[in-house]
Design an enzyme around this catalytic site. Structure first.
Site, mmCIF file in Angstrom:
data_model
loop_
_atom_site.group_PDB
_atom_site.id
_atom_site.type_symbol
_atom_site.label_atom_id
_atom_site.label_comp_id
_atom_site.label_asym_id
_atom_site.label_seq_id
_atom_site.Cartn_x
_atom_site.Cartn_y
_atom_site.Cartn_z
ATOM 1 N N TRP A 169 0.826 -1.388 -0.046
ATOM 2 C CA TRP A 169 0.101 0.003 -0.141
ATOM 3 C C TRP A 169 0.896 1.212 0.064
ATOM 4 C CZ3 TRP A 169 -0.298 3.960 3.651
ATOM 5 C CH2 TRP A 169 -1.094 4.977 3.377
ATOM 6 N N ASP A 335 -15.748 9.735 0.075
ATOM 7 C CA ASP A 335 -16.394 9.195 1.424
ATOM 8 C C ASP A 335 -17.149 10.315 2.314
ATOM 9 O OD1 ASP A 335 -17.394 7.251 3.074
ATOM 10 O OD2 ASP A 335 -15.198 6.518 3.546
ATOM 11 N N ARG A 411 -10.231 -1.855 9.154
ATOM 12 C CA ARG A 411 -10.890 -0.453 9.023
ATOM 13 C C ARG A 411 -12.341 -0.251 9.503
ATOM 14 N NH1 ARG A 411 -12.676 3.169 4.183
ATOM 15 N NH2 ARG A 411 -11.538 5.176 4.462
ATOM 16 N N LYS A 444 -16.470 6.284 -8.290
ATOM 17 C CA LYS A 444 -15.272 5.967 -7.811
ATOM 18 C C LYS A 444 -15.613 4.545 -6.734
ATOM 19 C CE LYS A 444 -11.075 7.470 -5.279
ATOM 20 N NZ LYS A 444 -10.187 7.382 -6.452
ATOM 21 N N TRP A 445 -15.375 3.684 -7.221
ATOM 22 C CA TRP A 445 -15.689 2.351 -6.637
ATOM 23 C C TRP A 445 -14.501 1.721 -5.964
ATOM 24 C CZ3 TRP A 445 -20.062 -0.716 -8.492
ATOM 25 C CH2 TRP A 445 -20.274 -2.052 -7.864
ATOM 26 N N ASP A 446 -14.515 1.699 -4.705
ATOM 27 C CA ASP A 446 -13.414 1.301 -3.837
ATOM 28 C C ASP A 446 -13.741 -0.058 -3.095
ATOM 29 O OD1 ASP A 446 -10.933 1.966 -2.374
ATOM 30 O OD2 ASP A 446 -11.488 3.772 -1.533
ATOM 31 N N ASN A 448 -11.453 -1.489 0.322
ATOM 32 C CA ASN A 448 -10.477 -1.278 1.285
ATOM 33 C C ASN A 448 -10.174 -2.366 2.151
ATOM 34 O OD1 ASN A 448 -9.694 1.429 0.712
ATOM 35 N ND2 ASN A 448 -11.526 2.369 1.157
ATOM 36 N N CYS A 492 -10.872 1.398 -7.725
ATOM 37 C CA CYS A 492 -9.896 2.039 -6.644
ATOM 38 C C CYS A 492 -9.923 0.574 -5.465
ATOM 39 C CB CYS A 492 -10.382 3.103 -6.087
ATOM 40 S SG CYS A 492 -9.469 3.616 -4.553
ATOM 41 N N ASP A 514 -2.767 5.382 -3.234
ATOM 42 C CA ASP A 514 -3.031 6.400 -2.478
ATOM 43 C C ASP A 514 -1.805 7.468 -2.009
ATOM 44 O OD1 ASP A 514 -5.732 5.522 -2.000
ATOM 45 O OD2 ASP A 514 -5.369 4.459 0.016
#
Length: 691
Positions: A169, A335, A411, A444-446, A448, A492, A514
């Site tokens: 990352w 977000d 997270r 924007k398709w994340d 995480n 993403c 990022d």
């Protein structure tokens, strides 16, 4: 169309500069013949007439290192591309059934009891696409322990060198090259997504440079767990095998009548060095992979680093006005716009606008943004859920989990089991409803967090979720794109955690990392460009010092020129930018719009890698070229080195728009470059036009 020998047992696929040939022996064994410079069908037939050596026949397999798609079973010792298990036996003993060739695609069909195996081949430019279809035509279920897309066989060479892209990352896509030794080197992901640790790409060469020498490259189009194994066999042959799934514990169970089609494993040969291989990959993706790739991507602003979770409609409107004045074309709310999302602890899964922050929903803000002349975008993370959410409280069984085990949270979130049809339908209803409720142009398709407790207690074959999650993701994206054809999507995953040919065939661009530090980004973008084009590489200008990562201070000029090497975006807190900074930013945005067709659609030449001094890239399209150069460091009064440009007509003259100088095609940028990087100017853009 593939060329076929008169006896129907030798096949040749050819592109502009390369050919790929395979042959079915008299014993119905499918063997590899050639992959490299272009040859004629007669040459392939001649190669087919040379039987292999029988040296060491008591201890070695005559198929190993020659077989086109090794299966488990019989006289084979190499890593199998296919491993099948039934209640009665394990392995494959297949027989050839026939071939079909139409629409540029070659299909070779084999059968073992109730299993039908079809090997697919297609040549697109100089890129060979390969994939496999496995169908259970029997009456009993069978289990696919391993089903790779393809095995690639390289010619015999001394001193192979392996290139790969590794990282983590915020440090993705870093290029490394090392000698290939005997045995296997395996890269991949066991995390449920493509991963930050490796891009699914390898390249092999012996003595190539950036613009000279043979390079073989392979790239896998799969967005879940994957594996690529590069093996130098005992006789010095090299084979590359890859596909979905990391280990051999089981991919899928096929009931009678069910089938599985593997992802595409694409390969190319180039004799124009690493740069030539990259340009071939880029052209292939723009022509055959990326949706609407001929359309240039807009300059965007993203609100994340300006606001984080502290979002309101009024505040976003203020940022939108500043972004529009800068020349931004797409405004993205990140977000924090939905549910109880005031931090990363709650709200994921509840895809309704927060009524306190957006009393009228998203439509008023979207209309306002459109009125400013920009498109409107939003951030989502559909595959995740917070335990503190209405969705989880209603359906705690919808997440991946193991019975009797603690549910790991990263997270503060869990992974939805997208393999479930009820989860798929819920996400479709939520996202389709969202995109229908407001004029959204961009998503924007994340994604995480990685898979950890990947269980499905109620399913008879729970490990299928590793494959079916990805298949359901693809189906959901396809369904949304069909219902909302004007909406663009970005992939993403905490930055570069889901970048591969599979997701790129369904999204318009990807979030590269990022890490927005402009100096670090030069290395990340250098590695990314080995396989993927600038047309999909999102890059942002953010604030200085870079408080997110390293505290580094960098000039606005350096930040913009770094981000202009891809799809330009801005992610700083515009409310804190001075009028002078906003005016300078507007000039850079205007310049980017001028050079955007070259950057996003042109041929890329990496003039100097980011090795600590001067680094530079060049884009060429038609009669125009642009050079982006960065002076990372200068010591002991050393002069700025000259740059030898590439891709220009050596007989033509080109005018440098920044200095007015005229150069011949085989040009050395020397005086003009030093002038552009004098004093405190640490980055520059130089444009050339044929005259």
């Amino acid at each position: 169309m593939p060329e076929i020998a008169d006896n129907g047992r030798t096949w040749l696929l050819s592109g502009p500069t390369s050919s790929y040939a395979l042959h079915l022996t008299e014993g119905d064994e499918l063997v590899h013949l050639h992959w490299g410079p272009g040859i004629a069908l007669a040459d392939a037939e001649a190669l087919a007439g040379h039987p292999p050596s029988e040296r060491g026949a008591s201890f070695e397999s005559p198929l190993d290192g020659r077989e086109e798609y090794p299966v488990e079973g019989g006289p084979r010792f190499v890593r199998p591309a296919l491993s099948v298990r039934t209640d009665e036996r394990r392995g494959t003993e297949w027989s050839y059934e026939g071939f079909e060739a139409d629409g540029g695609e070659l299909r070779l069909r084999f059968r073992d009891a109730g299993l039908t195996v079809t090997l697919h081949y297609r040549m697109r430019g100089d890129v060979v696409e390969r994939w496999t279809t496995l169908r259970n035509d029997g009456e009993r279920p069978l289990e696919l322990l391993r089903a790779d897309s393809a095995t690639w066989t390289l010619p015999e060479r001394d001193d192979w060198r392996l290139s790969q892209l590794h990282g983590r990352w915020a440090a993705e896509s870093r290029l490394t090259r090392s000698p290939l030794t005997y045995g296997e080197q395996v890269i991949g992901s066991r995390r449920g997504h493509t991963g930050h640790q490796h891009l699914p790409w390898v390249a092999l060469d012996t003595d190539a440079t950036e613009e000279r020498g043979e390079v073989y490259g392979c790239a896998l189009g799969w967005s879940g767990s994957w594996r690529i194994a590069v093996a130098q066999l005992p006789d010095a042959r090299v084979q590359i095998t890859g596909g979905a799934g990391y280990d051999d514990s089981g991919l899928l169970r096929l009931a009678a009548g069910e089938s599985f089609t593997t992802p595409v494993f694409a390969g190319l040969w180039s004799d124009a060095g690493f740069g030539g291989a990259s340009r071939t990959w880029h052209a292939y993706q723009r022509a055959y992979v990326v949706p609407d790739a001929e359309q240039d991507r807009p300059v965007l602003f993203n609100s994340w680093e300006a606001t984080y979770f502290d979002i309101s409609e009024e505040q976003q409107g203020t940022l939108a006005r500043r972004a529009a004045a800068m020349g931004v074309e797409l405004f993205v709310v990140d977000d924090g716009w939905f549910g109880a999302r005031t931090g990363d602890h709650a709200g994921l899964g509840d895809w309704q606008p927060n009524p306190d922050r957006f009393p009228g929903g998203l439509k008023p803000l979207a209309d306002y943004v459109h009125g400013l002349g920009m498109q409107f975008g939003i951030w989502v993370e559909p595959e995740m859920v917070n335990p503190d959410s209405e969705l989880y409280r209603a359906h705690p069984d919808w997440v991946q989990f193991q019975s009797g085990r603690k549910r790991t949270e990263f997270r503060n979130q869990l992974v939805l089991n997208l393999a479930r049809e009820d989860v798929q339908e819920y996400l479709w209803e939520q996202l389709h409803g969202l995109l229908s409720s407001a004029p959204v142009d961009y998503v924007k398709w994340d994604f995480n967090r990685c898979f950890t407790d990947a269980g499905w207690p109620d399913d008879p074959y729970p490990q299928r979720l590793w494959v079916d999650h990805v298949r359901a993701l693809y189906a959901l994206l396809d369904r949304l794109r069909a219902a909302h054809p004007g909406v663009a999507f970005e992939s993403c995953s905490g930055g570069g955690g889901r970048i591969d040919l599979g997701i790129m065939s369904r999204t318009d661009q990807v979030w590269t990392s990022d890490n927005t530090d402009p100096l670090d980004r030069l290395d990340i973008q250098h590695g990314f460009s080995q396989i993927h084009p600038a047309r999909v590489m999102a890059a942002w200008v953010t604030d200085s010092p870079n408080t997110q990562l390293n505290g580094r201070v960098s000039s606005l000029r350096f930040r913009f020129v770094s981000a202009m090497a891809g799809v330009l975006g801005v992610g700083g807190d515009l409310s804190e930018w001075s009028e002078e900074e906003l005016a300078e930013a507007r000039r850079w945005v205007d310049l980017y719009k001028e050079i955007r067709p070259l950057v996003q659609q042109g041929d890329l030449y990496r003039l100097r890698p980011p090795a600590g001094g001067l680094s530079a890239v060049q884009y060429v399209r038609g009669d125009e070229s642009v050079v982006l150069a960065w002076l990372q460091a200068q010591r002991f009064g050393e002069p700025v080195p000259a740059l030898r440009l590439r891709g220009l007509d050596p007989t033509a003259s080109y005018e440098c728009r920044e200095t007015g100088e005229v150069h011949r095609g085989a040009v050395l940028l020397h005086h003009g470059l030093r002038t552009a990087l004098r004093g405190d100017l640490d980055a520059t853009v130089i444009r050339l036009r044929r005259i």
